[in-house]
Design a protein around this motif. Sequence first.
Motif, PDB file in Angstrom:
ATOM      1  N   GLU A 252       5.593   8.153   8.193  1.00  0.00           N
ATOM      2  CA  GLU A 252       6.690   7.601   7.395  1.00  0.00           C
ATOM      3  C   GLU A 252       7.998   7.694   8.152  1.00  0.00           C
ATOM      4  O   GLU A 252       8.210   8.625   8.935  1.00  0.00           O
ATOM      5  CB  GLU A 252       6.813   8.352   6.061  1.00  0.00           C
ATOM      6  N   PRO A 253       8.884   6.734   7.951  1.00  0.00           N
ATOM      7  CA  PRO A 253      10.202   6.813   8.586  1.00  0.00           C
ATOM      8  C   PRO A 253      10.987   8.001   8.045  1.00  0.00           C
ATOM      9  O   PRO A 253      10.592   8.656   7.072  1.00  0.00           O
ATOM     10  CB  PRO A 253      10.855   5.482   8.193  1.00  0.00           C
ATOM     11  N   ALA A 254      12.129   8.265   8.685  1.00  0.00           N
ATOM     12  CA  ALA A 254      12.994   9.346   8.231  1.00  0.00           C
ATOM     13  C   ALA A 254      13.491   9.054   6.815  1.00  0.00           C
ATOM     14  O   ALA A 254      13.373   7.928   6.307  1.00  0.00           O
ATOM     15  CB  ALA A 254      14.174   9.504   9.184  1.00  0.00           C
ATOM     16  N   ALA A 255      14.049  10.073   6.189  1.00  0.00           N
ATOM     17  CA  ALA A 255      14.568   9.916   4.827  1.00  0.00           C
ATOM     18  C   ALA A 255      15.692   8.887   4.814  1.00  0.00           C
ATOM     19  O   ALA A 255      16.368   8.648   5.825  1.00  0.00           O
ATOM     20  CB  ALA A 255      15.065  11.256   4.294  1.00  0.00           C
ATOM     21  N   LEU A 256      15.907   8.295   3.652  1.00  0.00           N
ATOM     22  CA  LEU A 256      16.890   7.223   3.528  1.00  0.00           C
ATOM     23  C   LEU A 256      18.290   7.695   3.906  1.00  0.00           C
ATOM     24  O   LEU A 256      19.037   6.974   4.599  1.00  0.00           O
ATOM     25  CB  LEU A 256      16.872   6.676   2.091  1.00  0.00           C
ATOM     26  N   ARG A 371      15.362  -1.603   1.923  1.00  0.00           N
ATOM     27  CA  ARG A 371      14.284  -2.597   1.824  1.00  0.00           C
ATOM     28  C   ARG A 371      13.308  -2.470   2.990  1.00  0.00           C
ATOM     29  O   ARG A 371      12.085  -2.500   2.802  1.00  0.00           O
ATOM     30  CB  ARG A 371      14.887  -3.999   1.789  1.00  0.00           C
ATOM     31  N   ALA A 372      13.841  -2.320   4.213  1.00  0.00           N
ATOM     32  CA  ALA A 372      12.978  -2.239   5.382  1.00  0.00           C
ATOM     33  C   ALA A 372      12.147  -0.960   5.364  1.00  0.00           C
ATOM     34  O   ALA A 372      10.957  -0.973   5.717  1.00  0.00           O
ATOM     35  CB  ALA A 372      13.820  -2.298   6.660  1.00  0.00           C
ATOM     36  N   ARG A 373      12.746   0.150   4.935  1.00  0.00           N
ATOM     37  CA  ARG A 373      11.989   1.408   4.882  1.00  0.00           C
ATOM     38  C   ARG A 373      10.840   1.303   3.881  1.00  0.00           C
ATOM     39  O   ARG A 373       9.717   1.743   4.155  1.00  0.00           O
ATOM     40  CB  ARG A 373      12.920   2.562   4.503  1.00  0.00           C
ATOM     41  N   VAL A 377       6.719   1.666   4.636  1.00  0.00           N
ATOM     42  CA  VAL A 377       5.838   2.590   3.921  1.00  0.00           C
ATOM     43  C   VAL A 377       4.712   1.825   3.227  1.00  0.00           C
ATOM     44  O   VAL A 377       3.526   2.178   3.331  1.00  0.00           O
ATOM     45  CB  VAL A 377       6.647   3.422   2.910  1.00  0.00           C
ATOM     46  N   THR A 378       5.071   0.764   2.513  1.00  0.00           N
ATOM     47  CA  THR A 378       4.070   0.000   1.761  1.00  0.00           C
ATOM     48  C   THR A 378       3.059  -0.660   2.690  1.00  0.00           C
ATOM     49  O   THR A 378       1.843  -0.612   2.459  1.00  0.00           O
ATOM     50  CB  THR A 378       4.770  -1.058   0.896  1.00  0.00           C
ATOM     51  N   LEU A 379       3.561  -1.298   3.769  1.00  0.00           N
ATOM     52  CA  LEU A 379       2.655  -1.989   4.685  1.00  0.00           C
ATOM     53  C   LEU A 379       1.797  -1.014   5.477  1.00  0.00           C
ATOM     54  O   LEU A 379       0.693  -1.361   5.903  1.00  0.00           O
ATOM     55  CB  LEU A 379       3.464  -2.883   5.625  1.00  0.00           C
ATOM     56  N   GLY A 380       2.293   0.214   5.678  1.00  0.00           N
ATOM     57  CA  GLY A 380       1.454   1.222   6.320  1.00  0.00           C
ATOM     58  C   GLY A 380       0.225   1.522   5.477  1.00  0.00           C
ATOM     59  O   GLY A 380      -0.903   1.607   6.001  1.00  0.00           O
ATOM     60  N   ARG A 381       0.438   1.700   4.181  1.00  0.00           N
ATOM     61  CA  ARG A 381      -0.700   1.947   3.290  1.00  0.00           C
ATOM     62  C   ARG A 381      -1.588   0.707   3.203  1.00  0.00           C
ATOM     63  O   ARG A 381      -2.825   0.810   3.173  1.00  0.00           O
ATOM     64  CB  ARG A 381      -0.198   2.343   1.903  1.00  0.00           C
ATOM     65  N   THR A 382      -0.970  -0.470   3.168  1.00  0.00           N
ATOM     66  CA  THR A 382      -1.745  -1.709   3.086  1.00  0.00           C
ATOM     67  C   THR A 382      -2.636  -1.889   4.304  1.00  0.00           C
ATOM     68  O   THR A 382      -3.792  -2.342   4.192  1.00  0.00           O
ATOM     69  CB  THR A 382      -0.795  -2.905   2.954  1.00  0.00           C
ATOM     70  N   THR A 383      -2.119  -1.539   5.479  1.00  0.00           N
ATOM     71  CA  THR A 383      -2.900  -1.664   6.705  1.00  0.00           C
ATOM     72  C   THR A 383      -4.147  -0.787   6.661  1.00  0.00           C
ATOM     73  O   THR A 383      -5.256  -1.214   7.050  1.00  0.00           O
ATOM     74  CB  THR A 383      -2.038  -1.295   7.917  1.00  0.00           C
ATOM     75  N   ALA A 384      -3.980   0.441   6.200  1.00  0.00           N
ATOM     76  CA  ALA A 384      -5.133   1.341   6.095  1.00  0.00           C
ATOM     77  C   ALA A 384      -6.170   0.791   5.116  1.00  0.00           C
ATOM     78  O   ALA A 384      -7.390   0.826   5.382  1.00  0.00           O
ATOM     79  CB  ALA A 384      -4.663   2.724   5.663  1.00  0.00           C
ATOM     80  N   ALA A 440      10.305  -3.120  13.184  1.00  0.00           N
ATOM     81  CA  ALA A 440      11.378  -3.718  13.986  1.00  0.00           C
ATOM     82  C   ALA A 440      12.593  -4.003  13.127  1.00  0.00           C
ATOM     83  O   ALA A 440      13.744  -3.845  13.571  1.00  0.00           O
ATOM     84  CB  ALA A 440      10.862  -5.004  14.654  1.00  0.00           C
ATOM     85  N   ASP A 441      12.375  -4.440  11.900  1.00  0.00           N
ATOM     86  CA  ASP A 441      13.488  -4.712  10.984  1.00  0.00           C
ATOM     87  C   ASP A 441      14.238  -3.430  10.639  1.00  0.00           C
ATOM     88  O   ASP A 441      15.479  -3.413  10.583  1.00  0.00           O
ATOM     89  CB  ASP A 441      12.956  -5.381   9.721  1.00  0.00           C
ATOM     90  N   LEU A 442      13.503  -2.352  10.419  1.00  0.00           N
ATOM     91  CA  LEU A 442      14.158  -1.084  10.131  1.00  0.00           C
ATOM     92  C   LEU A 442      14.953  -0.597  11.343  1.00  0.00           C
ATOM     93  O   LEU A 442      16.076  -0.086  11.203  1.00  0.00           O
ATOM     94  CB  LEU A 442      13.105  -0.047   9.732  1.00  0.00           C
ATOM     95  N   ASN A 443      14.402  -0.783  12.518  1.00  0.00           N
ATOM     96  CA  ASN A 443      15.120  -0.421  13.739  1.00  0.00           C
ATOM     97  C   ASN A 443      16.407  -1.215  13.870  1.00  0.00           C
ATOM     98  O   ASN A 443      17.463  -0.672  14.246  1.00  0.00           O
ATOM     99  CB  ASN A 443      14.212  -0.661  14.950  1.00  0.00           C
ATOM    100  N   ARG A 444      16.346  -2.507  13.557  1.00  0.00           N
ATOM    101  CA  ARG A 444      17.561  -3.333  13.583  1.00  0.00           C
ATOM    102  C   ARG A 444      18.576  -2.859  12.559  1.00  0.00           C
ATOM    103  O   ARG A 444      19.780  -2.774  12.826  1.00  0.00           O
ATOM    104  CB  ARG A 444      17.188  -4.800  13.305  1.00  0.00           C
TER     105      ARG A 444
END
Length: 450
Positions: A252-256, A371-373, A377-384, A440-444
């Motif tokens: 998971e990314p860092a906290a908001l 939104r990006a974070r 998180v959601t797409l990480g679970r979706t990928t699994a 990439a969007d979160l990084n931006r």
Amino acid sequence: MRTFPLAACLLLPAAAGAAPLTLDDALAVAAKHNGDLEVARAVREVAAVDLYQSWSGVLPRLDLTGAFGRTYYANQKSVQPFPNGSGGIDLVVVPTPDFDVAANQLTLTLRWTLFDGFASWNRISSARASARAADRQLDESTLQIAFEVTRRFYEVVKQERALRVRQEAAARSEDLVRRADALYAAGRGTKADTFSARVNLGNDRIAVEAQQASLVRARTDLAVALGLSRADGLDVVAPAPVSGPGLPSQAEPAALDELLARARRDRPLLAARESAVAAAELQISQARGGYWPALGVQGTYQRPSPYLSGSYGVLGDPSHQYVATAQVTLAWNLFQGRETMAAAQRAEVQARRARVEAAQAEQVVSAEIARARESVVTLGRTTALAQENLGAAEQGLALARERLEAGVASQLEVRDATQKLSEAQLALVSALVDHAVARADLNRAVGGSL
């Protein structure tokens, strides 16, 4: 970062034999040829010129002017007073014939404003802040374009992967057609099964053609982002997050709150808005400088002469035939139809607008990060889940084929399992690519510091 061989894209009608494009290559090409980035660079260059020009108010000004020619006087009559013998004055009309004389003049003037209510110095400071804002805005444009190139690059990857899935589905349909024909010939199937298998094959081939069109559109969009004029043969290399063995990191990314703190420190947009506010506030002080008197010095060196050359000519010995003046000047505009007041009020309004835009930018950045974070998180679970689903679909197809070979299953069951496998493959491709784009969007959004 490697440089992509651009000539291969621009000169060859088809990129046969050209190396596929990596994401680093794409970013390098866009950095050189993207039109929006060129516009942002031009804006920064204009701001740099404005900063250079802003020093004109505190530096001296030296002007050289000259006039060379002749002055013609037509014949005239004038009244001239002459004393008479009785002690009085007689007025006599005196005629003058026409004549002309040389009229030459050379003037060198030095002006230097010493004080103007600090308007000139505030103009320099405002231009410096505007240049900083332009620099950071260029960084923001670079960040945005890098993300857009990344997104479109991954879209090409997605469409290429989807095309392979569609082609594999069509190949499986061809196999089912052969199986249906063989079963019918052996008396173990019906003619309807052969027709159904051919219809399914036709539908899968139509899906392949539609997917080909989607891939062409994705490549065209990528070419536009790269600044290329055409997208023929624009093949890409799938990055590690979607090509490596297994699933990408699901951490998971860092906290908001931590992400927001990074954005306030690293996001160029916020820094650009902050510099724009500083520039606007300095423009208020610059406009208010009009209320103050302007104090300066002025010196002139003037050479009027009827001759062009020689010791006493305008182009002759500078120690002769000149008039020199040194002055302290004072100019105070006491009333200008409220122009100074209007300029100050306009600057105050612009400063308020800049502060509002800065606040809006921070709100937008906060929303982008949130939104990006959440997408990561959601797409990480979706990928699994998609990976697990694909494994089940592969097992289901293998079982359906075994049952068909054993004569205990119908072609419809195999077709259903085949479709489920294609759907699972497409879902996994979409989840992997969307997860990479979300990262990439979160990084931006945080300023490229992840």
